[in-house]
Write an enzyme that holds these catalytic residues in place. Sequence first.
Site, mmCIF file in Angstrom:
data_model
loop_
_atom_site.group_PDB
_atom_site.id
_atom_site.type_symbol
_atom_site.label_atom_id
_atom_site.label_comp_id
_atom_site.label_asym_id
_atom_site.label_seq_id
_atom_site.Cartn_x
_atom_site.Cartn_y
_atom_site.Cartn_z
ATOM 1 N N SER A 141 -0.795 3.235 -1.252
ATOM 2 C CA SER A 141 -0.336 2.495 -0.488
ATOM 3 C C SER A 141 -0.931 4.090 0.981
ATOM 4 O O SER A 141 -1.113 4.378 1.672
ATOM 5 C CB SER A 141 1.294 2.269 0.024
ATOM 6 O OG SER A 141 1.020 1.532 1.079
ATOM 7 N N TYR B 33 10.361 2.989 -0.663
ATOM 8 C CA TYR B 33 8.779 3.020 -0.698
ATOM 9 C C TYR B 33 7.796 3.724 0.120
ATOM 10 O O TYR B 33 7.554 3.990 -0.497
ATOM 11 C CB TYR B 33 8.361 1.036 0.406
ATOM 12 C CG TYR B 33 7.527 1.251 0.171
ATOM 13 C CD1 TYR B 33 7.359 0.234 -1.426
ATOM 14 C CD2 TYR B 33 6.082 0.994 0.529
ATOM 15 C CE1 TYR B 33 5.717 0.139 -2.244
ATOM 16 C CE2 TYR B 33 4.494 0.766 0.473
ATOM 17 C CZ TYR B 33 5.239 0.081 -0.960
ATOM 18 O OH TYR B 33 3.891 -0.190 -1.688
HETATM 19 P P1 NAP Z 1 3.662 -8.363 -6.282
HETATM 20 O O1 NAP Z 1 2.943 -9.109 -6.241
HETATM 21 O O2 NAP Z 1 4.813 -8.494 -5.471
HETATM 22 O O3 NAP Z 1 3.768 -7.958 -8.231
HETATM 23 C C1 NAP Z 1 4.402 -6.747 -8.507
HETATM 24 C C2 NAP Z 1 3.967 -6.218 -9.466
HETATM 25 O O4 NAP Z 1 5.065 -5.490 -9.983
HETATM 26 C C3 NAP Z 1 4.037 -7.814 -10.249
HETATM 27 O O5 NAP Z 1 3.388 -7.802 -11.403
HETATM 28 C C4 NAP Z 1 5.500 -7.516 -11.072
HETATM 29 O O6 NAP Z 1 5.888 -7.828 -12.664
HETATM 30 C C5 NAP Z 1 5.019 -5.531 -11.476
HETATM 31 N N1 NAP Z 1 6.837 -4.892 -11.461
HETATM 32 C C6 NAP Z 1 7.737 -4.886 -9.911
HETATM 33 N N2 NAP Z 1 9.482 -4.717 -10.722
HETATM 34 C C7 NAP Z 1 8.849 -3.949 -12.038
HETATM 35 C C8 NAP Z 1 9.814 -3.862 -12.972
HETATM 36 N N3 NAP Z 1 10.931 -3.857 -12.791
HETATM 37 N N4 NAP Z 1 9.092 -3.490 -14.140
HETATM 38 C C9 NAP Z 1 8.073 -3.972 -14.611
HETATM 39 N N5 NAP Z 1 7.103 -4.598 -13.981
HETATM 40 C C10 NAP Z 1 7.363 -4.734 -12.394
HETATM 41 O O7 NAP Z 1 2.830 -7.160 -5.205
HETATM 42 P P2 NAP Z 1 1.061 -6.261 -5.104
HETATM 43 O O8 NAP Z 1 0.938 -7.125 -3.777
HETATM 44 O O9 NAP Z 1 0.691 -7.354 -6.110
HETATM 45 O O10 NAP Z 1 1.579 -5.019 -5.179
HETATM 46 C C11 NAP Z 1 1.025 -4.159 -6.661
HETATM 47 C C12 NAP Z 1 1.281 -2.292 -6.072
HETATM 48 O O11 NAP Z 1 0.439 -2.721 -4.636
HETATM 49 C C13 NAP Z 1 2.527 -1.995 -6.138
HETATM 50 O O12 NAP Z 1 2.562 -0.531 -6.359
HETATM 51 C C14 NAP Z 1 2.482 -1.918 -4.172
HETATM 52 O O13 NAP Z 1 3.036 -0.815 -4.328
HETATM 53 C C15 NAP Z 1 1.567 -1.606 -4.371
HETATM 54 N N6 NAP Z 1 0.203 -1.647 -2.680
HETATM 55 C C16 NAP Z 1 0.330 -3.144 -2.590
HETATM 56 C C17 NAP Z 1 -0.438 -3.866 -1.166
HETATM 57 C C18 NAP Z 1 -0.403 -5.020 -0.450
HETATM 58 O O14 NAP Z 1 -0.670 -4.668 0.492
HETATM 59 N N7 NAP Z 1 0.144 -5.825 -1.287
HETATM 60 C C19 NAP Z 1 -0.232 -2.435 -0.056
HETATM 61 C C20 NAP Z 1 -0.132 -1.264 -1.193
HETATM 62 C C21 NAP Z 1 0.407 -1.092 -2.381
HETATM 63 P P3 NAP Z 1 7.532 -8.834 -12.440
HETATM 64 O O15 NAP Z 1 6.438 -9.959 -11.661
HETATM 65 O O16 NAP Z 1 7.473 -9.591 -13.984
HETATM 66 O O17 NAP Z 1 8.433 -8.996 -11.648
#
Ligand code: NAP
Length: 252
Positions: A144, A157
């Site tokens: 991130s 986080y």
């Molecule tokens: P998101 O849309 O909220 O999706 C989160 C994903 O993680 C979902 O597939 C969810 O599965 C899975 N997950 C969460 N808790 C879990 C658990 N206890 N067991 C198994 N799976 C779990 O988030 P995203 O934005 O795509 O983020 C994905 C990654 O990128 C994360 O690590 C996040 O920190 C990182 N990131 C995101 C951004 C951003 O701007 N969006 C920026 C930097 C980094 P379920 O739906 O089954 O819960």
Amino acid sequence: MSLNPFDLSGRVALVTGANVGLGQAIALGLAEAGSDIIAVSRRPATETGTAVEKLGRHFLSIEADLTSTAPIQTIVDQSINVMGKIDILINNAGIIRRAAALDFTEQDWDDVMNVNIKSAFFLAQAVGRHMVPRGTGKIINIASMLSFQGGIRVPSYTASKSGIAGITRLLANEWASKGINVNAIAPGYMATDNTEALRNDPARNRDILARIPAGRWGDSADLAGAAVFLSSDAARYVHGVVLPVDGGWQAR
Ligand code: NAP
């Protein structure tokens, strides 16, 4: 022999959190490059599976809760039993909790650390025990901007994402000589469920957009190229980097 070093034909990638958001876009990018996909999430990855199979790749969905490390060995065993091997691990599943440091609860600390770093490390360990004897493999952790910066109102986080950058370098140091490439991708501000609260806050949304040289929030698909590169032979001498894909945010 493939003349295209980015070709992932015949590879098997395990992607956590591949049912939605960034994980889904990464899984589809890898499948487009030729890889079969194992998706791990709490909810079934039905939509991802349909899209992967439409590309002609094999697909396996494993439902598991990574809040605890308990399902990790079963995930790895089932993956190898069904797909034969794991060539690529994308540690993408992650959550965020927002509250001021003065009010932050121990529960919000533990929940985020358990998924974002503890399970990510122990999944890398379990997959590493499969990759190291084979002398080949790619592990990509999703970091991130808060792997580099402090952030605001997201203590656990920031701790988890700063930690995942460190763990990426540690695993690269231990496993580079064993044929395993461990790297991370640091997405900038991407439009997913994870950032909905920020985009719905007019002041934060304006401030964030003003700092992104590209002038827009990232799209999930913007990550696919970096994920394919780091998963491929093209990145065979790349170890321990945390690659920002951020519209230039880090350049400001
Ligand atoms: P998101 O849309 O909220 O999706 C989160 C994903 O993680 C979902 O597939 C969810 O599965 C899975 N997950 C969460 N808790 C879990 C658990 N206890 N067991 C198994 N799976 C779990 O988030 P995203 O934005 O795509 O983020 C994905 C990654 O990128 C994360 O690590 C996040 O920190 C990182 N990131 C995101 C951004 C951003 O701007 N969006 C920026 C930097 C980094 P379920 O739906 O089954 O819960």
